[in-house]
Enzyme design. Structure first.
Site: not given
Ligand code: ADE
Ligand code: ZN
Length: 321
Positions: A8, A10, A188, A191
């Protein structure tokens, strides 16, 4: 040093402030100075400001070679920490914002993976993501793009962005299209929204893993279900502390997930924004949650066995632990 694997992260969020400045200068791009603090690091105070800062920094990745460089630079840093595999989220929507085609975006990332493998022996694969707050139509457009342009390094589909916007049901068509085409998927959830967001994702989407999922800790039945069903959790403690979900790593429930028998992995999410790295995540987790070397190796095994890459690569990587 323990071998590590990450599921995980980005890709657009791995570019360091120095690399972002370099790309902006090379591309003659205007760079909003407010995205940097006086010490040169990225400036943001809450999740929404983070997303805005992230979008502005990502807009400096403008060419195929920029994507190659961002990928290579990140994998080089990972390899130095003994990371042997990285599954990275790529965002064609971000590439399109600066006028780049999906093919250029992908070819650049693939070249970065190839160069890093040659120089450091690290392996990488791509999970193409859509952006939740861009809505269902754009998510479906990304899914169609991926299925109509297959690439051997693209192994999955995912969704990031603002979890408070839209409902998982809205993205059912995109995720099911990907699943039908043979891709595994992750989303996601749990969170910035609570356990109900994880339940809704599991009900609406054919997901094999959960991005974060940390707020399942607020619902014992859900926690038990995640453990019983061996649903891998892409936990990102440093990210969760940086964005204010938990006061400190000590207050993060990582250890409780392990003790509940969940399939946990350790991930950096957006390393320069959250002052972390996959190596830092392993090191801090060992120190704060009292993990042994065997525990850390098991976390790497969890990641590799939950990876979306082909079985042959998985077996080869697992044999290296
Ligand atoms: N895009 C980049 N980082 C993110 C995160 N922590 N949560 C949701 N979208 C994201
Ligand atoms: Zn993320």
């Amino acid at each position: 040093m323990v071998k590590k694997a990450e599921l995980h992260v980005h890709l657009e969020g791995t570019a360091t402030p120095a690399l972002v400045r370099q790309m902006a200068s090379q591309n003659g791009a205007m760079l909003d100075p407010t995205i940097f603090k006086s010490d040169g690091e990225f400036a943001w105070t809450d999740f929404w400001e983070f997303l805005d800062c992230y979008d502005k920094a990502a807009a400096t990745i403008m060419t195929k070679d920029d994507y190659r460089l961002v990928t290579y630079d990140y994998l080089a840093r990972c390899a130095r920490e003994n990371t042997i595999y990285v599954e990275m989220f790529s965002s064609p929507d971000h590439a399109a914002e600066v006028g780049m085609s999906y093919t250029d975006h992908l070819d650049g990332i693939a070249a970065g993976i190839d160069d890093a493998r040659k120089d450091f022996g690290i392996e990488g694969r791509i999970i193409v993501t859509c952006v939740r707050h861009f809505g269902a139509e754009r998510a479906l457009a990304v899914a169609k793009l991926v299925t109509s342009t297959p690439h051997p390094y693209v192994v999955g589909f995912g969704m990031g962005g603002d979890e408070s916007r839209f409902h998982p049901d809205d993205f059912s068509a995109a995720f099911h299209l990907m699943k039908k085409a043979g891709y595994q998927t992750t989303n996601h959830a749990g969170e910035f929204a609570g356990p109900e967001s994880i339940r809704a994702s599991l009900a609406a989407l054919p997901i094999s893993r959960i991005g974060h999922g940390v707020r399942a800790i607020e619902d014992n039945d859900l926690l038990e279900e995640l453990a019983d069903r061996h649903i891998p959790l892409e936990l990102c403690p440093g990210s969760n502390v940086a964005t204010g979900l938990y006061e400190s790593r000590e207050k993060h429930p990582f250890r409780q997930f392990m003790d509940a028998g969940c399939l946990v992995t350790l991930n950096s999410d957006d390393p320069p924004y959250f002052a972390t790295s996959v190596g830092q995540e392993y090191e801090q987790a060992a120190k704060i949650y009292g993990l042994s070397e065997t525990d850390l190796k098991n976390i790497t095994r969890n990641a590799l066995s939950s990876a979306f890459c082909d079985e042959e690569l998985k077996a080869r990587l697992l044999s290296r632990i």
